[in-house]
Write a protein that holds these residues in place. Sequence first.
Motif, short mmCIF file in Angstrom:
data_model
loop_
_atom_site.label_atom_id
_atom_site.label_comp_id
_atom_site.label_asym_id
_atom_site.label_seq_id
_atom_site.Cartn_x
_atom_site.Cartn_y
_atom_site.Cartn_z
N LYS A 90 3.99 5.66 3.13
CA LYS A 90 3.91 7.07 3.25
C LYS A 90 3.92 7.12 4.98
O LYS A 90 4.49 8.02 5.22
N SER A 91 2.96 6.54 5.59
CA SER A 91 2.79 6.60 6.96
C SER A 91 4.20 6.20 7.56
O SER A 91 4.53 6.71 8.58
N ARG A 92 4.81 5.29 7.11
CA ARG A 92 6.09 4.80 7.64
C ARG A 92 7.06 5.56 7.48
O ARG A 92 8.01 5.78 8.54
N SER B 75 0.92 -1.11 -0.03
CA SER B 75 -0.11 0.12 -0.22
C SER B 75 0.96 1.27 0.13
O SER B 75 1.87 1.40 0.75
N THR C 35 8.06 -1.84 7.27
CA THR C 35 6.73 -2.41 6.46
C THR C 35 6.65 -3.89 6.44
O THR C 35 5.55 -4.45 6.13
N GLY D 9 12.73 3.36 7.70
CA GLY D 9 11.03 3.37 7.29
C GLY D 9 10.58 2.23 6.60
O GLY D 9 9.63 1.58 6.82
N ALA E 48 6.08 14.84 4.92
CA ALA E 48 5.39 13.44 4.20
C ALA E 48 6.04 13.16 2.85
O ALA E 48 6.14 14.44 2.18
N THR F 209 7.22 8.86 6.82
CA THR F 209 6.75 10.57 7.41
C THR F 209 7.41 10.85 8.76
O THR F 209 8.23 11.68 8.63
N PRO F 210 7.46 9.90 9.77
CA PRO F 210 8.10 10.17 11.17
C PRO F 210 9.84 10.26 10.69
O PRO F 210 10.57 11.06 11.17
N ASN G 227 9.02 14.12 9.78
CA ASN G 227 7.65 14.44 9.82
C ASN G 227 7.28 15.56 8.55
O ASN G 227 6.16 16.02 8.43
N GLU H 17 -0.10 4.14 0.86
CA GLU H 17 -0.65 5.08 2.03
C GLU H 17 0.37 4.39 3.20
O GLU H 17 0.76 5.13 4.12
N ASP H 18 0.60 3.00 3.23
CA ASP H 18 1.13 2.31 4.28
C ASP H 18 2.68 3.05 4.48
O ASP H 18 3.28 3.16 5.42
#
Length: 976
Positions: A730-732, A725, A783, A779, A741, A734-735, A739, A727-728
Amino acid sequence: MQGKGFIKFMAILLGIVCVYSLSFNVVTSNVEKDAKAYAKGNPEKERAFLDSMATVPVYPIFGFNYEFCKSKEINLGLDLKGGMNVTMEISLAELVKSLAGNPDDANFNQAVSNAQKELNAGGKDFINLFVNNFEKLSPNAKLADYFANQDNAQQLKANASNDEVRTYLSKEATSAIDRSFIIIRSRIDGFGVVSPNMQKQEGTNRILIEMPGVQDKERIHKLLQGSAELQFWQVYQNEEVYSVLENINKTLASTLKDTTGTKADTAAIAGSILAGLGKIIDATDSVALRNELSISNPLFSVLNIPTYQGQNGQPALRPGPVVGWVAQKDTAKVNSYLKRPEVAGIVPSSFKFMWSVKPIEGSKVFELYAIKVTNADGKPDLGGESISDARHDYDQKGKPEVTMYMTGEGAAKWKKITADASADANNKKAIAIVLDNNVYSAPTVQNEIPNGISSITGSFTVNDTQDLSNILKAGKLPAPARIVGEFVVGPSLGQAAIDNGLLSFCLAFVVILVFMALYYNKAGWVANLALVINLFFIMGILVSLGAVLTLPGIAGIILVIGLSVDANILIFERVREELLHSKSTAVSIREGFKHAMPSIIDSNVTILILGIILYIFGSGPVQGFATTLCIGILSSLFCAVLISRLVFEGLLNKGSNITFGNKATMHAFRDIAFNFVGRRKIYYSISTIIIVLGFIFYFKNGGLRLGIDFKGGRYYIVHFDKTISTEDVKSRLTPVFGNEAPEVKTAGESNQLKITTTYHISDPALTADKVVEDALRSGLDKTGSKYTIESNQKVGPIIASDLVYSAYGAILFSCLVMFIYIIIRFKKLNYGLGAVIALFHDVLLVLSFYTILDGVLPFSLEIGQDFIAAILTVMSYTMTETVVVFDRIREKLAETGKDDIHGEERNTVINFALNSTLSRTILTSLTVFFVLLVIFIFGGESIRGFIFALLIGRVIGTYSSLCISTPIVVDLGKSK
């Protein structure tokens, strides 16, 4: 047809040149097949075989060796071969500060800072920017007070004006870039890159480097960005070192004997080596002897002692600083021997071994030197900071030499060093000039040099002395070189690009051949023959010019083949018109070629002009596209017009029946009387609606989606072992990206992603690239999927800014050139205005479709360098179509004997021109469209967005030439 003999001569000559150029690929391919057969899957054996063949003649008749043939074969770009593309920028800000002695003056440093900011924002020439800013901040100050000193008194006087200082700084900046180029080139050569491509980007302080096959990014970063250190060392003579080397050889033989159990008469074989030296062991020597030597005399089996035949006929050690000759493939083995603990213990502490920077001319053999360490701290006798200047010069006999100037402190040290080296009249010593631990030159000192001015002579060429003078200045006030852009392609991605490129090429070529044969019957086969010859010429010319073939370059070749059909279609349609007037085939062919020629010349000249502009303003892959486009246009003109005419003449002489169509196609597009001019306001409305929608979506989407080419940043193509995914991911990420994105999109396959980020893009630290990649990997590790980074690209903010301004310049300059060309060619202002308005109309329409379809289509619609290439190509389509119509209008006016017409008569003539050329417009558009469609489907993900822009551009160009550029001439001419 006039000049048949000359055309045949040129065709045969060009054919011979192309066969010769392409033959190198055949020769190297055969050698590499032999290497694979010999190695049986062992990469080291394969590499050793190819190294051994480097100087072996492999080309029949001419006797060229493999290394020469390899340098002449077609160069594949990184997107096809895999590797690393790096843009280095020389820090002129650091150079200026160093030249001024790093002053604390606030205004001076502010001027440097302001100049750097203006350069980052797209300004040109850092030196001019700095001087201008300094004069604004300190109008009454003199730059000479900062830069003039005793060491540069010959170049810059203490009372020099600011303009004189500006000239001095410009020369120093150019010299710094040249020095960096030479240093970087020698480092890359030492790294062992096969067929690297380096070029200075003229007008900038940047160096572009392409390194095929290189994947170790971190090592390359250290290699290219490390600071250069120039040193001067005393060296041992050959006779002083032989006993040490002999001792090393015995020690190694004893050590290896213990591990292999082999006994050998070391002294006897060592003596035979010394007695027989005069040649270097190569691939043709006895394998058995080499194996025996490698065990019993490990060092002497790969290192040859320089000798000569004495007066008594016996071998003697050759005098001089060279203590050994070693084939390039064996240098690593010698290094490993010298680093062994048992060897290090017997080598005197005053010894330090170094290699020559390049092999002996005409071979792959490097020279070994024994440096004499005279200082207790291990530092050199003299450092690069002692050099104030070095110049390429000529001696009294006109031979190239280098004149070297020392600083005051350096001259005193140099006097002592040269006095010691020349003290013994019968045994004068050499001084080694060393950079990056490689010996660039080791001239023998003839006399003591008291004044710090030295002449370095030898068997130099002009290039040698220019390089050496730049090297000598490398230690003086260094300007750091930093990586501001890079592009890495993995080997698997490169192979996929080759497969996709070849597939799309073959399919597109077949599409054109089939279409021409079906539509134009026997004449179509003549056109196909010209196409095949054209393709052969294009490839041969590309190879002979040393051009690099990239994936956009393959797209350019395919596009040229599609466009070359345009000339044949123009000719064939005019021939068919003549046949309808009941003229004979021979007369129709002659008249068809005659009447089609002005349109062919005009349309091809416009594309050639745009191709040249694209080459000037573009870089990297865009330049590859432009190169193939320009070469292809010239070759297409020769083949489609002249070669095909020769073939037709030959067929006519033989009495062959030449047909230009069949029952289904012969009368296609006849008796069409479409009122383009009368409906022009409907077309204006359609275009306006699309452009307005484009503006609405522009603001809705927050502007255009700029690629990293234009905004700066990094992207990574990551291949996962399973579908994942976006989005998955991307969320991993970003931090770990502070922060911030990233943009994550699917790249072709569902398990392959393109990750774009601006994290740390403005960080000048050398470790910034590693920090970002480490963050990316941390990051992605979260996953839980296995992944590989197939490729990545980095574009710094400065390069991005330059590319934006270059893009603006390319488009505006193209419009201006087209405007001038149309006015000169057709001598009517409203024609030129109509063409330019159509060009802007096309650009706005393509941009509008990009904004409207952004996020709707399953592939990226980013605005980058390739998009600008597509825009300029679209503009060339429109101009090609437009000038064909203008030519038909001009022809019709000539028939009436009028210079211009107005009112309804003008509308009738314009409609006639549009309708009479409609068959050519539709056929050419469809041919190119289907070719592009094939590339779009099979050409691979990396060029899909680029080809999409060409696809919609092809449609827009056809629409624009029929409905906008020519009809608008009516409205522009009303006032008259």
